[in-house]
Scaffold this motif. Structure first.
Motif, PDB file in Angstrom:
ATOM      1  N   MET A  22      -0.382  20.234   0.468  1.00 15.03           N
ATOM      2  CA  MET A  22       0.974  18.853   0.227  1.00 15.03           C
ATOM      3  C   MET A  22       1.471  18.390   1.161  1.00 15.03           C
ATOM      4  SD  MET A  22       0.372  17.102  -2.284  1.00 15.03           S
ATOM      5  CE  MET A  22       1.537  16.739  -3.488  1.00 15.03           C
ATOM      6  N   ARG A  23       1.557  19.169   2.188  1.00 12.63           N
ATOM      7  CA  ARG A  23       2.901  19.022   3.260  1.00 12.63           C
ATOM      8  C   ARG A  23       1.774  19.355   4.536  1.00 12.63           C
ATOM      9  NH1 ARG A  23       7.753  19.890   2.044  1.00 12.63           N
ATOM     10  NH2 ARG A  23       8.111  20.172  -0.293  1.00 12.63           N
ATOM     11  N   PRO A  24       2.223  18.859   5.553  1.00 18.53           N
ATOM     12  CA  PRO A  24       1.472  18.383   6.705  1.00 18.53           C
ATOM     13  C   PRO A  24       0.920  19.803   7.110  1.00 18.53           C
ATOM     14  CG  PRO A  24       3.359  17.455   7.118  1.00 18.53           C
ATOM     15  CD  PRO A  24       3.279  18.466   5.963  1.00 18.53           C
ATOM     16  N   GLU A  67       8.695  17.686   5.432  1.00 15.98           N
ATOM     17  CA  GLU A  67       8.661  16.537   3.980  1.00 15.98           C
ATOM     18  C   GLU A  67       7.370  16.240   3.594  1.00 15.98           C
ATOM     19  OE1 GLU A  67      10.720  11.743   3.483  1.00 15.98           O
ATOM     20  OE2 GLU A  67       8.889  12.891   5.383  1.00 15.98           O
ATOM     21  N   ILE A  68       7.190  16.169   2.045  1.00 20.25           N
ATOM     22  CA  ILE A  68       5.436  15.939   1.731  1.00 20.25           C
ATOM     23  C   ILE A  68       4.296  15.539   1.954  1.00 20.25           C
ATOM     24  CG2 ILE A  68       6.116  14.140   0.323  1.00 20.25           C
ATOM     25  CD1 ILE A  68       5.569  16.622  -1.940  1.00 20.25           C
ATOM     26  N   ASP A  69       3.421  15.626   2.192  1.00 22.82           N
ATOM     27  CA  ASP A  69       2.495  14.068   2.716  1.00 22.82           C
ATOM     28  C   ASP A  69       2.158  13.212   1.278  1.00 22.82           C
ATOM     29  OD1 ASP A  69       0.112  13.084   3.335  1.00 22.82           O
ATOM     30  OD2 ASP A  69      -0.986  14.893   3.348  1.00 22.82           O
ATOM     31  N   PRO A  70       2.226  12.355   0.777  1.00 24.65           N
ATOM     32  CA  PRO A  70       2.303  11.341   0.594  1.00 24.65           C
ATOM     33  C   PRO A  70       0.189  10.631  -0.065  1.00 24.65           C
ATOM     34  CG  PRO A  70       3.283  10.164   2.017  1.00 24.65           C
ATOM     35  CD  PRO A  70       3.073  11.391   2.524  1.00 24.65           C
ATOM     36  N   GLU A  76      12.308  17.333  -4.248  1.00 26.01           N
ATOM     37  CA  GLU A  76      12.341  17.912  -2.791  1.00 26.01           C
ATOM     38  C   GLU A  76      13.396  17.655  -2.735  1.00 26.01           C
ATOM     39  OE1 GLU A  76      10.074  16.348   0.357  1.00 26.01           O
ATOM     40  OE2 GLU A  76       8.859  17.895  -0.836  1.00 26.01           O
ATOM     41  N   SER A  77      14.423  16.452  -3.030  1.00 25.93           N
ATOM     42  CA  SER A  77      16.083  17.129  -3.319  1.00 25.93           C
ATOM     43  C   SER A  77      16.405  18.418  -3.568  1.00 25.93           C
ATOM     44  CB  SER A  77      16.456  15.979  -3.840  1.00 25.93           C
ATOM     45  OG  SER A  77      15.842  14.322  -3.738  1.00 25.93           O
ATOM     46  N   LEU A  78      15.793  19.045  -4.651  1.00 29.77           N
ATOM     47  CA  LEU A  78      16.096  20.567  -4.996  1.00 29.77           C
ATOM     48  C   LEU A  78      16.304  21.320  -3.750  1.00 29.77           C
ATOM     49  CD1 LEU A  78      15.624  20.305  -9.144  1.00 29.77           C
ATOM     50  CD2 LEU A  78      17.836  19.816  -8.032  1.00 29.77           C
ATOM     51  N   LYS A  79      15.219  20.702  -3.158  1.00 31.89           N
ATOM     52  CA  LYS A  79      15.095  22.068  -2.373  1.00 31.89           C
ATOM     53  C   LYS A  79      15.857  21.988  -1.014  1.00 31.89           C
ATOM     54  CE  LYS A  79       9.710  23.068  -3.039  1.00 31.89           C
ATOM     55  NZ  LYS A  79       8.865  21.554  -2.260  1.00 31.89           N
ATOM     56  N   GLY A 135       9.974   4.791  -1.681  1.00 27.60           N
ATOM     57  CA  GLY A 135      11.102   4.131  -1.781  1.00 27.60           C
ATOM     58  C   GLY A 135      12.198   5.621  -2.424  1.00 27.60           C
ATOM     59  N   GLN A 136      11.682   5.719  -3.946  1.00 34.99           N
ATOM     60  CA  GLN A 136      11.924   7.339  -4.579  1.00 34.99           C
ATOM     61  C   GLN A 136      12.152   8.362  -3.946  1.00 34.99           C
ATOM     62  OE1 GLN A 136      12.673   5.921  -6.399  1.00 34.99           O
ATOM     63  NE2 GLN A 136      11.500   3.876  -6.521  1.00 34.99           N
ATOM     64  N   TYR A 137      10.667   8.452  -2.644  1.00 35.22           N
ATOM     65  CA  TYR A 137      10.924  10.259  -2.143  1.00 35.22           C
ATOM     66  C   TYR A 137      10.691  10.387  -0.875  1.00 35.22           C
ATOM     67  CZ  TYR A 137       5.548   9.929  -2.182  1.00 35.22           C
ATOM     68  OH  TYR A 137       4.945   9.881  -2.510  1.00 35.22           O
ATOM     69  N   TYR A 138       9.735   8.984   0.283  1.00 33.21           N
ATOM     70  CA  TYR A 138       8.923   9.169   1.315  1.00 33.21           C
ATOM     71  C   TYR A 138      10.487   8.320   2.085  1.00 33.21           C
ATOM     72  CZ  TYR A 138       5.368   9.536   4.691  1.00 33.21           C
ATOM     73  OH  TYR A 138       4.439   9.701   5.936  1.00 33.21           O
TER      74      TYR A 138
END
Lengths: 222, 686
Positions: free
Chosen positions: B1-3, B375-378, B518-521, B664-667
């Motif tokens: 899920m990540r690059p 960051e996460i890869d969406p 993501e925020s918790l991390k 808008g919620q996470y990326y």
């Protein structure tokens, strides 16, 4: 029943839907077309791109046309005021095409400089269509007869159409912001996210309009 | 899920062995070279490392590239524009790759020189001849233009110019200046001048001039020239021709014809040569370009007295392979060190690493912005949502089938030569299949074509689940799907609206879930709660309200969330921000309502298709005999238009829901894309 034939108000609604939305689409497509003519003069190969961008502000006219056809051929039995309100709502919200035309003109200009930005320019240019879509949405809800409250069957229905219609004019402002954001994104592709946030702001008012329209249709205040 | 995870590779290589290492790395395309030049400005580094210049062979390569490009220009000028045609565009030929293997730049340069001299040997003579012919043609055409004005004169043109005692000049004069000119010429030459006039000729639109020939003594040449210039006399430059203007005109026309013939035969010859050699020369061009990139790669390295330092980024999974390549290519004269990324995250290149089935959708992620390294890869999350929304918005089985077919052509045919076409074709094919699915579900086959023209109402047969514009066998006023808060979901539009809102809330909920993890991390629990947590609670509260019918739960949640928004605003910047914070809830509401566009666009496709059918039917019924033809034309163009407009609209609106509401919620995005040091080979293979 105000008139002998309820379709009288329906016919006026159909006329307003096509007329006002067509006005918006005409101006919007004209603005984009002017930009397109300049771009094509520079590079004739960009004709296809220009056509694609010019197609965007034409959708509002199509929504107006669609609602007119629905009123005249399909939902003839809908409440008369609902038919009128559906037409006014779709028509006025269709003026958002002016804003969309401005955004699409900027998008086309940016793409003429740099092909790679096509997708981003498209996304920005389509933002000011939301208003027209809300107009179409309210029109459909009015026509299909989901709501049977006094908000739909009486003159109050006009309020719903006016709310979503006039709030839909926020599309013009949104188009201007989107045009600016396209310029920013063309210079710095990473600006897209922030540009989107700014460009979505004017949509807030369209949402207010949609909400009030739904509340009226639900007959909350009666 | 990540690059893809990256590693930094640092290699010190003996000077003599650098070239093979760069060659092998370039062929492998596994690393991105790290430009050391800025680092070397640091005194600590510059104490033992100097910047390295580009490789010396770069200059030879550049001059050969110019020659090769010129040859290609010539070929493209002479080759007859062969029409590619529609089938050529839809099914492009992939050039056959020529296997060429070189171990050093010297070998490549001598190969290029050999081939080039071979080509030049055949091409240069006809090319020179062609240039001569074109030159002669230009001269003759100019001459023809000049003498045509003098057609009236019976004068041998060889007498023009300077003779032993006289000077003769021909040209055009404005009729209104002629009188003055005659008198002034007589003045300056003491009468030793003769002016012969011809009939007026048209030189341009509405412009008339009079051809004249002026003859005078040689000694007045300069003054006559000056006087002529003053009067706006247009000199016709004719020299070294023999015969009357008429003869010269006919003669040059004849010569032009023969030149035309010669040119044609030479062009044919060159065209044949270009057919024979173009591919070969394209190969040369490609290997030179590759060589140029290698030569320039040197300037990214650092240099000590006997070694080069090369730094590069490589995806973790290839690191071992890269180390092996360096060590074998340098025959062991190297030291390779692998380390974790030692740069700030913004500088670490981002390589999206998805399974083959998902990879084409990276295009959509990158259109927004590639993710940052940490960051996460969406991409994986875009795919299902995009296809679902696209299908609902277009909802027509026939349109879907057309789209899938167009997608397949793009993907399998044009995709052979273009990565962009491959990706887009893949996405459109899947979108088309999704559209077919939803089209069947909602009974959309070119709108209500079957009802209008075959009298078959699909919604009364039970073949379609939902009727987007009204009631169907399964969902009608008599058989409501379900009842929510006093509103019956008893017809198609309401069902789709409900579906849209539920899909939207779910979509947002997924985004918020990703965002909170993501925020918790990265940040504190409080940030995570105020950023995403409270919205998730709000959604849960609304869902509970719907199921229990207890309005209190939602009411309390809404008030609580508004209060929290105000607190958040206050923490960020005082009272004003707190007031603005209270507006956040409308933003959230807007996000949810935005998904209602699924219904509106779904209806727009079906409704407009219906409008086309109704109009076609009206036309067909109203006009006798040819009405049926007009109706068919109306159907074809109308549906084509509707298909294109709504196909495009569905694509961008589906994207918009992802970019604006979902992202808008996470990326955030904004990473630097991994750009591999890789030989671009189209005509050759190593």
């Amino acid at each position: 029943m105000v008139f002998e034939n309820p379709l009288l108000l329906g016919a006026i609604g159909a006329g307003l839907a096509v007329g006002i939305a067509g006005l918006g689409s005409g101006i919007g497509a004209g603005i984009t077309g002017a930009s397109g003519a300049g771009v094509v003069a520079e590079d004739p190969n960009k004709f296809g791109t220009a056509i694609v961008f010019q197609a965007l502000p034409q959708t509002q006219g199509l929504y107006g046309f669609l609602v007119a056809i629905l009123i005249l051929f399909v939902f003839k039995s809908a409440p008369e005021w609902a038919m009128l309100a559906a037409g006014i709502g779709t028509g006025l919200a269709g003026l958002s095409a002016i804003g969309q035309g401005i955004a699409a003109a900027a998008g086309l200009g940016a793409v003429a400089e740099n092909d790679g930005i096509f997708g981003k320019a498209m996304v920005f240019s389509v933002l000011p269509e939301t208003q027209a879509i809300y107009g179409l949405l309210v029109a459909i809800l009015l026509l299909v007869g989901v709501f049977a409250s006094p908000g739909v069957t009486t003159i109050a229905a006009l309020g719903a159409g006016l709310a979503v219609g006039f709030a839909g004019l926020s599309g013009i402002g949104q188009g201007i912001t989107a045009a600016g954001a396209i310029g920013a994104t063309a210079r710095d592709p990473d600006a897209m996210g922030k540009g989107l946030v700014l460009a979505v702001m004017p949509e807030t008012f369209a949402i207010f309009g949609l909400l009030i329209a739904i509340l009226i249709m639900l007959g909350i205040m009666f | 899920m990540r690059p893809a995870r990256m590693k930094k590779i640092r290699a010190v290589i003996l000077d003599e062995k650098v070239d093979p290492v760069i060659r092998k790395l370039h062929e492998s395309g596994l690393v991105e070279l790290y430009d050391l030049s800025t680092k070397l400005e640091d005194p600590e580094w510059s104490a033992f490392l100097a910047p390295s210049p580009s490789a010396e062979y770069g200059r030879n390569v550049a001059s050969l590239t110019i020659k090769v490009s010129r040859m290609l220009d010539l070929f493209s000028n002479v080759s007859k524009g062969e029409k590619t045609g529609l089938s050529g565009i839809l099914n492009p030929k992939v050039p056959e790759k020529k296997k060429l293997s070189f171990s050093s730049s010297a070998e490549i340069i001598s190969h290029v020189e050999n081939v080039l001299s071979c080509v030049e040997g055949e091409v240069s003579e006809p090319a020179k001849k062609l240039a001569e012919l074109e030159n002669r043609k230009a001269i003759l055409e100019a001459l023809k233009d000049s003498v045509k004005y003098l057609a009236d004169f019976e004068l041998d043109l060889k007498f023009l110019g300077e003779g032993p005692y006289t000077y003769t000049v021909s040209g055009l004069s404005f009729p209104e200046n002629l009188k003055g000119l005659e008198s002034s010429l007589t003045d300056v030459t003491d009468g030793y001048v003769e002016i012969v006039k011809g009939a007026p000729v048209n030189t341009g639109e509405k412009e008339q001039k009079i051809p004249i020939i002026v003859n005078t003594l040689k000694q007045y040449m300069d003054v006559v020239g000056a006087e002529l210039r003053k009067s706006g006399f247009e000199r016709l430059d004719i020299s070294e021709v023999i015969g009357t203007p008429k003869d010269v005109f006919i003669g040059s026309e004849k010569e032009l014809q023969s030149i035309e013939k010669d040119t044609k035969s030479i062009l044919e010859k060159l065209n044949a040569l270009s057919k024979k050699w173009t591919e070969e020369v394209l190969v040369l061009h490609e290997i030179l370009e590759i060589e140029k990139e290698r030569a320039e790669a040197y300037s990214m390295t650092g240099k000590t007295v006997r070694t080069h330092l090369v730094e590069a980024w490589a995806p973790s999974k290839y690191v071992k392979k890269v180390q092996e390549i360096i060590e074998t290519a340098s025959e062991g004269y190297s030291v390779v060190e692998i380390s974790e990324p030692d740069e700030p995250v913004e500088k670490i290149p981002v390589l999206l690493d998805n399974k083959k089935a998902i990879k084409p959708f990276e295009m959509l992620t990158e259109m927004y912005a590639p993710p940052k390294y940490n960051e996460i890869d969406p991409t994986m999350m875009i795919m299902p949502g995009f296809l679902l929304f696209y299908g609902i918005m277009l909802t027509d089985a026939v349109y879907g089938l057309l789209l899938a077919l167009a997608g397949v052509v793009l993907w399998k045919r044009m995709g052979k030569v273009s990565q962009g076409a491959y990706n887009l074709g893949y996405i459109l094919t899947l979108s088309g299949l999704s559209t077919v699915f939803f089209g069947i579900l909602t009974g959309g086959y070119l709108g209500d074509f079957m009802l209008q023209f075959m009298g078959m109402d699909i919604y009364s047969t039970g073949l379609a689940l939902v009727n987007p514009l009204g009631e169907s066998t399964y969902i009608s006023a008599a058989k409501p799907l379900l009842s929510l808060g006093g509103i019956d979901v008893n017809n198609g539009p309401m069902t789709i609206l409900l579906f849209s809102i539920v899909a939207g809330i779910l979509h947002l909920f997924i985004g918020l879930t990703v965002g909170i993890s993501e925020s918790l991390k990265k940040k504190s629990l409080l940030d995570a709660f105020l950023g995403q947590g409270m919205w998730m609670l709000l959604i849960l509260a609304i869902v509970t309200t719907v199921f229990t019918g207890n309005m209190m739960i939602a009411g309390v949640a809404v008030i609580l969330v508004i209060a929290l928004c105000m607190i958040k605003g206050f923490m960020n910047g005082g009272v004003l921000d707190a007031l603005l914070g209270a507006m956040d809830i409308t933003g959230f509401l807007g996000n949810v309502l935005s998904y209602a566009r699924l219904l509106a666009l779904c209806l727009a496709t079906g409704g407009l298709a219906m409008a086309v059918n109704i109009m076609a039917k009206l036309l067909g019924d109203a006009i006798p005999v040819i009405g049926i033809l007009i109706a068919i034309v109306m159907l074809v163009f109308g549906h084509a238009f509707n298909f294109v407009m709504n196909g495009l609209g569905s694509f961008i609106h589906s994207l918009r829901l992802h970019y604006v509401e979902f992202f808008g919620q996470y990326y955030e995005g904004g990473g630097k894309k991994f750009s591999p040091f890789k030989a671009k080979r189209e005509y050759t293979s190593n």
